[in-house]
Design a protein around this motif. Structure first.
Motif, PDB file in Angstrom:
ATOM      1  N   GLU A 233       0.811  -1.212   0.000  1.00 24.40           N
ATOM      2  CA  GLU A 233       0.000   0.000   0.000  1.00 24.40           C
ATOM      3  C   GLU A 233       0.846   1.265   0.000  1.00 24.40           C
ATOM      4  N   HIS A 234       2.160   1.130   0.082  1.00 19.45           N
ATOM      5  CA  HIS A 234       3.043   2.296   0.088  1.00 19.45           C
ATOM      6  C   HIS A 234       3.639   2.505  -1.299  1.00 19.45           C
ATOM      7  N   SER A 235       4.281   3.637  -1.488  1.00 21.17           N
ATOM      8  CA  SER A 235       4.854   3.942  -2.808  1.00 21.17           C
ATOM      9  C   SER A 235       6.381   4.045  -2.773  1.00 21.17           C
ATOM     10  N   GLU A 236       6.991   3.694  -1.645  1.00 22.49           N
ATOM     11  CA  GLU A 236       8.447   3.793  -1.525  1.00 22.49           C
ATOM     12  C   GLU A 236       9.191   2.931  -2.541  1.00 22.49           C
ATOM     13  N   ASP A 237       8.610   1.811  -2.933  1.00 23.28           N
ATOM     14  CA  ASP A 237       9.284   0.881  -3.847  1.00 23.28           C
ATOM     15  C   ASP A 237       8.767   0.971  -5.287  1.00 23.28           C
ATOM     16  N   ASP A 238       8.002   2.002  -5.606  1.00 27.50           N
ATOM     17  CA  ASP A 238       7.421   2.103  -6.950  1.00 27.50           C
ATOM     18  C   ASP A 238       8.482   2.129  -8.050  1.00 27.50           C
ATOM     19  N   GLU A 239       9.560   2.842  -7.838  1.00 29.00           N
ATOM     20  CA  GLU A 239      10.617   2.903  -8.850  1.00 29.00           C
ATOM     21  C   GLU A 239      11.238   1.516  -9.068  1.00 29.00           C
ATOM     22  N   LEU A 240      11.499   0.817  -7.986  1.00 31.02           N
ATOM     23  CA  LEU A 240      12.028  -0.545  -8.078  1.00 31.02           C
ATOM     24  C   LEU A 240      11.033  -1.453  -8.798  1.00 31.02           C
ATOM     25  N   LEU A 241       9.768  -1.376  -8.417  1.00 33.36           N
ATOM     26  CA  LEU A 241       8.744  -2.208  -9.042  1.00 33.36           C
ATOM     27  C   LEU A 241       8.620  -1.921 -10.534  1.00 33.36           C
ATOM     28  N   GLU A 242       8.725  -0.660 -10.926  1.00 35.24           N
ATOM     29  CA  GLU A 242       8.654  -0.315 -12.348  1.00 35.24           C
ATOM     30  C   GLU A 242       9.808  -0.951 -13.125  1.00 35.24           C
ATOM     31  N   ARG A 243      11.001  -0.965 -12.525  1.00 31.52           N
ATOM     32  CA  ARG A 243      12.145  -1.622 -13.181  1.00 31.52           C
ATOM     33  C   ARG A 243      11.918  -3.134 -13.275  1.00 31.52           C
ATOM     34  N   LEU A 244      11.359  -3.717 -12.234  1.00 35.38           N
ATOM     35  CA  LEU A 244      11.096  -5.150 -12.244  1.00 35.38           C
ATOM     36  C   LEU A 244      10.006  -5.508 -13.260  1.00 35.38           C
ATOM     37  N   ILE A 245       9.023  -4.639 -13.405  1.00 32.83           N
ATOM     38  CA  ILE A 245       7.974  -4.851 -14.411  1.00 32.83           C
ATOM     39  C   ILE A 245       8.580  -4.782 -15.809  1.00 32.83           C
ATOM     40  N   LEU A 246       9.463  -3.812 -16.046  1.00 31.39           N
ATOM     41  CA  LEU A 246      10.133  -3.715 -17.349  1.00 31.39           C
ATOM     42  C   LEU A 246      10.950  -4.971 -17.634  1.00 31.39           C
ATOM     43  N   THR A 247      11.597  -5.500 -16.616  1.00 34.35           N
ATOM     44  CA  THR A 247      12.363  -6.733 -16.771  1.00 34.35           C
ATOM     45  C   THR A 247      11.435  -7.900 -17.108  1.00 34.35           C
ATOM     46  N   ALA A 248      10.308  -7.996 -16.409  1.00 31.86           N
ATOM     47  CA  ALA A 248       9.340  -9.063 -16.670  1.00 31.86           C
ATOM     48  C   ALA A 248       8.737  -8.914 -18.074  1.00 31.86           C
ATOM     49  N   LEU A 249       8.456  -7.686 -18.492  1.00 29.98           N
ATOM     50  CA  LEU A 249       7.957  -7.439 -19.848  1.00 29.98           C
ATOM     51  C   LEU A 249       8.979  -7.876 -20.890  1.00 29.98           C
ATOM     52  N   SER A 250      10.222  -7.533 -20.658  1.00 30.53           N
ATOM     53  CA  SER A 250      11.292  -7.911 -21.574  1.00 30.53           C
ATOM     54  C   SER A 250      11.406  -9.432 -21.667  1.00 30.53           C
ATOM     55  N   TYR A 251      11.325 -10.100 -20.524  1.00 26.12           N
ATOM     56  CA  TYR A 251      11.368 -11.565 -20.518  1.00 26.12           C
ATOM     57  C   TYR A 251      10.201 -12.129 -21.327  1.00 26.12           C
ATOM     58  N   ALA A 252       9.007 -11.593 -21.116  1.00 26.78           N
ATOM     59  CA  ALA A 252       7.821 -12.082 -21.827  1.00 26.78           C
ATOM     60  C   ALA A 252       7.983 -11.906 -23.332  1.00 26.78           C
ATOM     61  N   GLU A 253       8.424 -10.746 -23.763  1.00 26.20           N
ATOM     62  CA  GLU A 253       8.606 -10.491 -25.191  1.00 26.20           C
ATOM     63  C   GLU A 253       9.647 -11.435 -25.790  1.00 26.20           C
ATOM     64  N   SER A 254      10.724 -11.638 -25.087  1.00 19.88           N
ATOM     65  CA  SER A 254      11.772 -12.540 -25.568  1.00 19.88           C
ATOM     66  C   SER A 254      11.265 -13.977 -25.624  1.00 19.88           C
ATOM     67  N   TYR A 255      10.609 -14.419 -24.565  1.00 19.90           N
ATOM     68  CA  TYR A 255      10.095 -15.791 -24.498  1.00 19.90           C
ATOM     69  C   TYR A 255       9.079 -16.052 -25.600  1.00 19.90           C
ATOM     70  N   GLN A 256       8.290 -15.032 -25.913  1.00 18.62           N
ATOM     71  CA  GLN A 256       7.234 -15.178 -26.921  1.00 18.62           C
ATOM     72  C   GLN A 256       7.715 -14.828 -28.336  1.00 18.62           C
ATOM     73  N   HIS A 257       9.008 -14.601 -28.490  1.00 17.04           N
ATOM     74  CA  HIS A 257       9.592 -14.293 -29.801  1.00 17.04           C
ATOM     75  C   HIS A 257       9.011 -13.014 -30.394  1.00 17.04           C
ATOM     76  N   LEU A 258       8.824 -12.000 -29.558  1.00 15.16           N
ATOM     77  CA  LEU A 258       8.315 -10.713 -30.006  1.00 15.16           C
ATOM     78  C   LEU A 258       9.454  -9.699 -29.996  1.00 15.16           C
ATOM     79  N   THR A 259       9.302  -8.652 -30.772  1.00 16.29           N
ATOM     80  CA  THR A 259      10.326  -7.609 -30.781  1.00 16.29           C
ATOM     81  C   THR A 259      10.301  -6.837 -29.470  1.00 16.29           C
TER      82      THR A 259
END
Length: 103
Positions: free
Chosen positions: A15-41
């Motif tokens: 419920e706090h926002s102290e880790d939002d920047e970290l979470l955004e980086r982790l989401i970008l990493t997860a998105l990158s993994y998904a795109e790579s795994y799915q053979h997307l650009t």
């Protein structure tokens, strides 16, 4: 990104926002993994809708990265030695459902 951030935070019960920047980086990493795994650009999901199964995989993976950022399994299943592999197996299964196969 803010929609994914809110979903990851809800998944983590944050419920706090102290880790939002970290979470955004982790989401970008997860998105990158998904795109790579799915053979997307790279950046495909920044311009295209994310299917529900892929979105769930991204949420789970970003949450897993957050909970195990110290190298441990951590989280709800921390007492289960197979928890980390269970997360990866589930994430990969979800991503396979939306994978673009080369013909």
């Amino acid at each position: 990104m803010s929609d994914l951030l809110e979903k990851v935070k809800a998944n983590l019960i944050l419920e706090h926002s102290e880790d939002d920047e970290l979470l955004e980086r982790l989401i970008l990493t997860a998105l990158s993994y998904a795109e790579s795994y799915q053979h997307l650009t790279e950046g495909y999901y920044s311009e295209n809708e994310i299917p529900a199964t892929t979105e769930q995989a991204i949420i789970m993976l970003a949450s897993h990265f957050y909970e195990s950022r110290d190298g441990s399994t951590a989280g709800f299943f921390s007492d289960n030695v197979n928890a980390s592999s269970q997360v990866w197996n589930t994430v990969n299964l979800l991503l396979r459902l939306d994978r673009r196969w080369q013909v």
